[in-house]
Motif scaffolding. Structure first.
Motif: not given
Ligand code: ADP
Ligand code: MG
Ligand code: ZN
Length: 497
Positions: A447-452
């Motif tokens: 959830s902290a890295h939606p783009q990745q």
């Protein structure tokens, strides 16, 4: 016309005994002042009487047995007379008619060492004509108009090993000499160090038309101070003689020296009328009788040698030739490797364990020994014990720690000698395999890295590694990587919209 080379090697090996061959002088004089390890016997004073060094005879028998030689039950000593300032008696005590060891053979694996490592090797058998005991001479040093002589080496036990003319290439000569060197080291009877003169080799070499069964005129090459020099000098001579023969010339029977600086052979001596050494039995020494009991007691001291171990490691553990050769290069390493396997708690999975131990030894163990300047033959003196490496391997196998942690633990065992299990416990290094805990971390990262996460879903596999790294970081490297991999895949898939 095609030519074939025929080579026979004469090798002298200094035996690493405490005292000299025929007197009580210390034979361990490395670094000592000249002429400080001498007595009337090894200085050749009139009336001084020699006494046989029993240990030297046993060492020579060990080499003979390792070379599959017959051992003479009766032999005597002879005086080989010649005059040179490094030979104070005017004769050398040697064996002529009945060499202590005779009619043997050695098997060697010939690899083309110039083209790097090869899994393939040609196994060749080279016959040993004889191996006899004698005494070394003193050492001459020439400086300007002066010559100096040091008799510390005079009387050191020397074993001369002569092959039949069975060697057919420079690489084969190299393979034979390295095998011989390895054997004397395995037996612990000599350092076999060519640079220090503990092993000295003189190739005899001739060329003949391919297919011919007679021998050509031979030359002898001296002054070879390394295994490489032996190979280079032989290769040089093959080329030189081939050129002469192709041009219709003839080979002169000469003694050559190898000039390392100019990388070529130079004539040392023209053919001289055969030496007359006027051999006759040494009247001051009794003949040697070798009993069956003595021979068997000596035979029992011969360890399994490198080539036999290589074959066994490949057969029993399925190790590659490369691994087998590396592990057996030094006897101490091979013994250490085998001791580790002996402590394995899962004998049924020995091949897998052997491969793991082999990998650990060749990577982490060798690396740390190199960093700490520990020679490989000192492996028994380091703090890590074979059983501790096995314990570490089992901790990885059971999933208690991952490979990265294991490497850190190994380094700590190397420094402190503490047991891996104790280190893992004391430092809380056991890996996290608890699914709910890992799932929580994975979900946080996702959830902290939606783009990745989106990039991975679009097929950018490299970014998956980045997310794995984030989870490992959050668990300070202790997460069970296999589990994380699985949980992360699931979490990413679940976030597909
Ligand atoms: P020498 O009496 O000249 O010392 P030896 O017969 O004692 O000669 O042999 C010395 C070494 O030379 C042995 O290793 C032997 O195998 C080798 N040898 C003998 N004849 C030849 C030859 N024609 N070509 C190459 N090597 C040879
Ligand atoms: Mg000779
Ligand atoms: Zn002495």
């Amino acid at each position: 016309m095609e030519y074939e080379v025929v080579i026979g090697l004469e090798t002298h090996i200094e035996l690493d005994t405490a005292s000299k061959m025929f007197c009580r002088c210390s034979a361990q004089f490395f670094g000592a002042e000249p002429n400080t390890h001498v007595c009337p016997v090894c200085l050749g004073m009139p009336g001084a009487l020699p006494v046989i060094n029993k240990r030297a005879v046993e060492y020579a028998m060990m080499v003979g047995l390792a070379l599959n030689c017959k051992i003479a039950r009766y032999t005597f000593w002879e005086r080989k007379s010649y005059w040179y300032p490094d030979l104070p008696k005017g004769y050398q005590i040697s064996q002529y008619q009945y060499p202590l060891c005779y009619d043997g053979w050695i098997e060697v694996d010939v690899r083309d060492v110039t083209s790097g490592w090869q899994e393939h090797a040609e196994r060749r058998r080279i016959r040993i004509r004889r191996a006899h005991l004698e005494e070394d001479t003193g050492k001459l040093t020439h400086a300007g108009n002066y010559s100096f002589v040091d008799y510390n080496r005079s009387g050191v036990p020397l074993l001369e090993i002569v092959t039949e003319p069975d060697i057919r290439s420079a690489d084969e000569a190299y393979a034979y000499l390295s095998a011989l060197q390895q054997i004397v080291r395995y037996l612990g009877v000599s350092s076999g160090d060519m640079e220090k003169g503990a092993m000295r080799c003189e190739p005899n070499l001739s060329l003949r038309p391919k297919g011919s069964d007679t021998f050509g005129v031979k030359v002898e090459i001296k002054n070879l101070n390394s295994l490489r020099a032996v190979r280079d000098a032989i290769a040089y001579e093959i080329e030189r003689q081939t050129r002469i023969l192709r041009a219709g010339g003839q080979i002169q029977q000469v003694t050559l020296g190898w000039d390392e600086a100019r990388r070529m052979t130079v004539v040392q001596r023209e053919k001289e009328s055969a030496h007359d050494y006027r051999y006759f039995p040494e009247p001051d020494l009794p003949p040697l009788h070798i009993s069956e009991e003595w021979l068997e007691a000596v035979r029992a001291r011969i360890p399994e040698l490198a080539l036999a171990r290589q074959d066994r490691y490949r057969r029993e553990y399925g190790l590659s030739a490369y691994d087998a050769v590396q592990l057996t290069a030094e006897r101490a390493i091979a013994d250490w490797f085998e001791e580790a396997l002996r402590t394995s708690s899962a004998p049924h999975s020995l091949p897998a364990r052997a491969k793991a131990v082999a990998n650990w030894i060749q990577t982490e163990l060798f690396r740390l020994m190199r960093v700490h300047n520990v020679p490989l033959d000192n492996v028994w003196h380091i703090k890590v014990k074979p059983a501790q490496l096995m314990q570490l391997i089992e901790l990885v196998e059971q999933g208690t720690i991952n490979l990265n942690t294991a490497k850190q633990v190994f380094e700590e065992v190397f420094q402190t000698g503490e047991d891996p299990r104790a280190i893992v416990e004391a430092k809380g290094l056991a890996q996290i395999s608890d699914v709910p805990t890992l799932r929580r971390v994975v979900e946080e990262v996702v959830s902290a890295h939606p783009q990745q996460v989106q990039q991975v879903l679009n097929g950018q596999e490299k970014v998956f590694g980045f997310l794995m790294g984030q989870v490992m970081k959050a668990t300070r490297g202790k997460a069970n990587a296999q589990l994380v991999n699985q949980l992360l895949r699931e979490a990413i898939e679940a976030s597909r919209t």
